[in-house]
Design a protein around this motif. Structure first.
Motif, PDB file in Angstrom:
ATOM      1  N   HIS A 155       0.969  -1.059   0.000  1.00 23.34           N
ATOM      2  CA  HIS A 155       0.034  -0.142   0.113  1.00 23.34           C
ATOM      3  C   HIS A 155       0.955   1.206   0.125  1.00 23.34           C
ATOM      4  N   MET A 156       0.270   2.302  -0.410  1.00 22.77           N
ATOM      5  CA  MET A 156       1.021   3.662  -0.792  1.00 22.77           C
ATOM      6  C   MET A 156       0.424   4.515   0.435  1.00 22.77           C
ATOM      7  N   ILE A 157       1.285   5.343   0.987  1.00 20.13           N
ATOM      8  CA  ILE A 157       0.900   6.382   1.949  1.00 20.13           C
ATOM      9  C   ILE A 157       1.440   7.694   1.367  1.00 20.13           C
ATOM     10  N   VAL A 158       0.310   8.797   1.319  1.00 16.91           N
ATOM     11  CA  VAL A 158       0.562   9.979   1.048  1.00 16.91           C
ATOM     12  C   VAL A 158       0.040  11.016   2.161  1.00 16.91           C
ATOM     13  N   VAL A 159       0.406  12.236   2.021  1.00 15.86           N
ATOM     14  CA  VAL A 159       0.357  13.284   3.056  1.00 15.86           C
ATOM     15  C   VAL A 159      -1.415  13.614   2.964  1.00 15.86           C
ATOM     16  N   GLU A 160      -2.151  13.827   3.875  1.00 19.92           N
ATOM     17  CA  GLU A 160      -3.343  14.392   3.830  1.00 19.92           C
ATOM     18  C   GLU A 160      -3.302  15.957   4.544  1.00 19.92           C
ATOM     19  N   ASP A 161      -3.652  16.871   3.286  1.00 20.56           N
ATOM     20  CA  ASP A 161      -3.686  18.341   3.514  1.00 20.56           C
ATOM     21  C   ASP A 161      -2.202  18.871   4.134  1.00 20.56           C
ATOM     22  N   SER A 162      -1.257  18.509   3.222  1.00 20.60           N
ATOM     23  CA  SER A 162       0.091  18.908   3.460  1.00 20.60           C
ATOM     24  C   SER A 162       0.225  20.355   4.098  1.00 20.60           C
ATOM     25  N   PRO A 163       1.034  20.684   5.029  1.00 21.20           N
ATOM     26  CA  PRO A 163       1.249  21.994   5.333  1.00 21.20           C
ATOM     27  C   PRO A 163       2.175  22.860   4.403  1.00 21.20           C
ATOM     28  N   HIS A 164       2.751  22.107   3.215  1.00 16.24           N
ATOM     29  CA  HIS A 164       3.080  23.033   2.101  1.00 16.24           C
ATOM     30  C   HIS A 164       2.280  22.932   0.698  1.00 16.24           C
ATOM     31  N   LEU A 171       1.519  10.627  -7.915  1.00 16.19           N
ATOM     32  CA  LEU A 171       2.674   9.851  -7.689  1.00 16.19           C
ATOM     33  C   LEU A 171       2.643   8.337  -7.232  1.00 16.19           C
ATOM     34  N   ALA A 172       1.432   8.501  -6.145  1.00 18.67           N
ATOM     35  CA  ALA A 172       1.242   7.056  -5.687  1.00 18.67           C
ATOM     36  C   ALA A 172       0.464   6.382  -6.537  1.00 18.67           C
ATOM     37  N   GLU A 173      -0.567   7.178  -7.338  1.00 15.05           N
ATOM     38  CA  GLU A 173      -1.362   6.348  -8.150  1.00 15.05           C
ATOM     39  C   GLU A 173      -0.557   5.689  -9.298  1.00 15.05           C
ATOM     40  N   ASP A 174       0.617   6.417  -9.852  1.00 17.79           N
ATOM     41  CA  ASP A 174       1.440   5.702 -10.673  1.00 17.79           C
ATOM     42  C   ASP A 174       2.347   4.616 -10.060  1.00 17.79           C
ATOM     43  N   MET A 175       2.524   4.679  -8.786  1.00 21.63           N
ATOM     44  CA  MET A 175       3.365   3.580  -8.150  1.00 21.63           C
ATOM     45  C   MET A 175       2.247   2.557  -8.124  1.00 21.63           C
ATOM     46  N   VAL A 176       0.999   2.599  -7.679  1.00 16.29           N
ATOM     47  CA  VAL A 176       0.017   1.544  -7.668  1.00 16.29           C
ATOM     48  C   VAL A 176      -0.021   0.794  -9.073  1.00 16.29           C
ATOM     49  N   GLU A 177       0.139   1.535 -10.114  1.00 18.49           N
ATOM     50  CA  GLU A 177      -0.118   1.037 -11.423  1.00 18.49           C
ATOM     51  C   GLU A 177       1.220   0.337 -11.733  1.00 18.49           C
ATOM     52  N   PRO A 230      -2.183  -4.789  -4.087  1.00 14.09           N
ATOM     53  CA  PRO A 230      -2.492  -4.018  -3.063  1.00 14.09           C
ATOM     54  C   PRO A 230      -3.172  -4.866  -1.926  1.00 14.09           C
ATOM     55  N   ASN A 231      -2.853  -4.301  -0.813  1.00 10.84           N
ATOM     56  CA  ASN A 231      -3.303  -4.895   0.453  1.00 10.84           C
ATOM     57  C   ASN A 231      -4.979  -4.327   0.404  1.00 10.84           C
ATOM     58  N   PRO A 232      -6.002  -5.255   0.510  1.00 13.29           N
ATOM     59  CA  PRO A 232      -7.370  -4.655   0.537  1.00 13.29           C
ATOM     60  C   PRO A 232      -7.626  -4.337   1.626  1.00 13.29           C
ATOM     61  N   ALA A 233      -6.829  -4.153   2.845  1.00 11.76           N
ATOM     62  CA  ALA A 233      -7.129  -3.440   4.007  1.00 11.76           C
ATOM     63  C   ALA A 233      -7.007  -2.177   3.959  1.00 11.76           C
ATOM     64  N   TYR A 234      -6.549  -1.624   3.186  1.00 11.97           N
ATOM     65  CA  TYR A 234      -6.118   0.010   2.520  1.00 11.97           C
ATOM     66  C   TYR A 234      -6.780   0.472   1.445  1.00 11.97           C
ATOM     67  N   GLY A 235      -8.042  -0.027   1.147  1.00  7.83           N
ATOM     68  CA  GLY A 235      -8.755   0.560   0.171  1.00  7.83           C
ATOM     69  C   GLY A 235      -8.590  -0.169  -1.061  1.00  7.83           C
ATOM     70  N   ASP A 236      -9.446  -0.012  -2.030  1.00  8.72           N
ATOM     71  CA  ASP A 236      -9.487  -0.569  -3.489  1.00  8.72           C
ATOM     72  C   ASP A 236      -8.114  -0.183  -4.364  1.00  8.72           C
ATOM     73  N   ASP A 237      -7.822   0.962  -4.057  1.00  3.97           N
ATOM     74  CA  ASP A 237      -6.677   1.360  -4.852  1.00  3.97           C
ATOM     75  C   ASP A 237      -5.319   1.393  -3.964  1.00  3.97           C
ATOM     76  N   GLY A 238      -5.455   0.925  -2.833  1.00  2.48           N
ATOM     77  CA  GLY A 238      -4.129   0.620  -2.031  1.00  2.48           C
ATOM     78  C   GLY A 238      -3.600   2.034  -1.451  1.00  2.48           C
ATOM     79  N   ILE A 239      -4.255   3.155  -1.788  1.00  2.00           N
ATOM     80  CA  ILE A 239      -3.783   4.449  -1.460  1.00  2.00           C
ATOM     81  C   ILE A 239      -4.404   4.938   0.062  1.00  2.00           C
ATOM     82  N   VAL A 240      -3.465   5.348   1.056  1.00  2.00           N
ATOM     83  CA  VAL A 240      -4.103   5.973   2.227  1.00  2.00           C
ATOM     84  C   VAL A 240      -3.633   7.066   2.441  1.00  2.00           C
ATOM     85  N   ALA A 241      -4.212   8.363   2.862  1.00  3.65           N
ATOM     86  CA  ALA A 241      -3.868   9.493   3.077  1.00  3.65           C
ATOM     87  C   ALA A 241      -3.852   9.656   4.787  1.00  3.65           C
TER      88      ALA A 241
END
Length: 290
Positions: A191-200, A210-216, A225-236
């Motif tokens: 699974h891929m982790i990205v920032v949610e509401d980045s301070p920057h 970037l995470a979507e390109d990684m999943v592909e 992908p690990n189904p525990a982290y959603g259908d697309d395997g990306i978690v913010a």
């Protein structure tokens, strides 16, 4: 005329008819023949030499056109790679538990030791070996690669530095490499982790891309992908300090589950680590070339 002789050019003697025998003998002596030969010049055509035909200088072949050097596809890009944890963290608990800014006004521990497989293959070693393969592949594509640590024997760096170093190095993208350690041994997949509401500003949206390109790219490498982290395997998330501090598009890649026997075996093999590295590089390349 009596006593007179003629000597031809080739040394033949011709005594006049009626000459005494003694005169003919003198006339035809070797000395007389030599004198006669010197006096007589051969016809001009005998001594003329044929001029050799003038040879034209060989034509030089045309110079081949110099083609401009072919640039590799990622020439000019800088990629920051963060191999999670470090080999010396476990032996220095005071340093790795020291508080550091979490990027959102709070504090967090400097670092952790990471997880390990059932056969005690440590996550920090997996992260480092995959990162080394990623660096080699990216450099072959022309990219400049900067790492958050130089080896797998030190301590840290802390999570705030791991996010900041990419911006300090002028990187175009940051990839943090990890493996997950869910206690449930049946859990499997990346699974891929990205920032949610980045301070920057300008970081959250491209990080998601970037995470979507990684999943592909992982899917193309036959990694699920690990189904525990959603259908697309990306978690913010907002609690990953390294992502909070990143000022460039960033993704934390959890390559798989180290407690799962099948995935642990893949991670422990050189071929498996190359497979993960190839998928990460494919995701980075897709993002940078888009």
């Amino acid at each position: 005329m009596p006593g007179r002789c003629r000597v031809g050019y080739w040394g033949t003697c011709h005594a006049a008819s009626g000459s005494p025998a003694s005169s003919r003998a003198r006339c035809c002596s070797p000395a007389a023949r030599e004198r006669g030969r010197r006096r007589i010049r051969p016809p001009a055509r005998w001594g003329a030499r044929r001029r050799a035909p003038r040879r034209r200088p060989p034509r030089c072949p045309p110079r081949p056109r110099r083609r401009p050097p072919v640039e590799e596809p990622l020439t000019g890009f800088v990629v920051a790679v963060d191999p999670g944890h470090n080999g010396g963290n476990a032996a220095h608990p005071a340093e790795v538990t020291a508080p550091v800014p979490d990027g959102r006004g709070g504090i967090k521990a400097c670092n952790t030791t990471g997880t390990a497989s059932a056969t005690d293959y440590p996550e920090h070693a997996f992260n480092w070996e995959v990162a080394a393969a990623v660096r080699e592949r990216l450099e072959d594509l022309g990219a400049e690669v900067v790492l958050s640590r130089e080896d797998d024997e030190g301590v840290g760096p802390c999570v705030d530095e791991r996010g900041q170093f990419a911006g300090d190095a002028g990187a175009d993208v940051l990839v943090s490499i990890h493996a997950n350690g869910t206690e449930d041994t049946s859990a499997a997949g990346f699974h891929m982790i990205v920032v949610e509401d980045s301070p920057h500003a300008g970081v959250a949206e491209p990080s998601r891309t970037l995470a979507e390109d990684m999943v592909e790219a992982f899917g193309a490498a036959d990694l699920a992908p690990n189904p525990a982290y959603g259908d697309d395997g990306i978690v913010a998330r907002t609690d990953i300090a390294g992502l909070n501090h990143a000022k460039v598009p960033a993704v934390l890649v959890e390559c798989g589950e180290m407690r799962n026997p099948d995935e642990a075996a893949l991670m422990e093999s050189a071929a498996g680590r190359e497979r993960y590295a190839a998928a990460i590089v494919a995701g980075v390349q897709e993002f940078l070339e888009d």
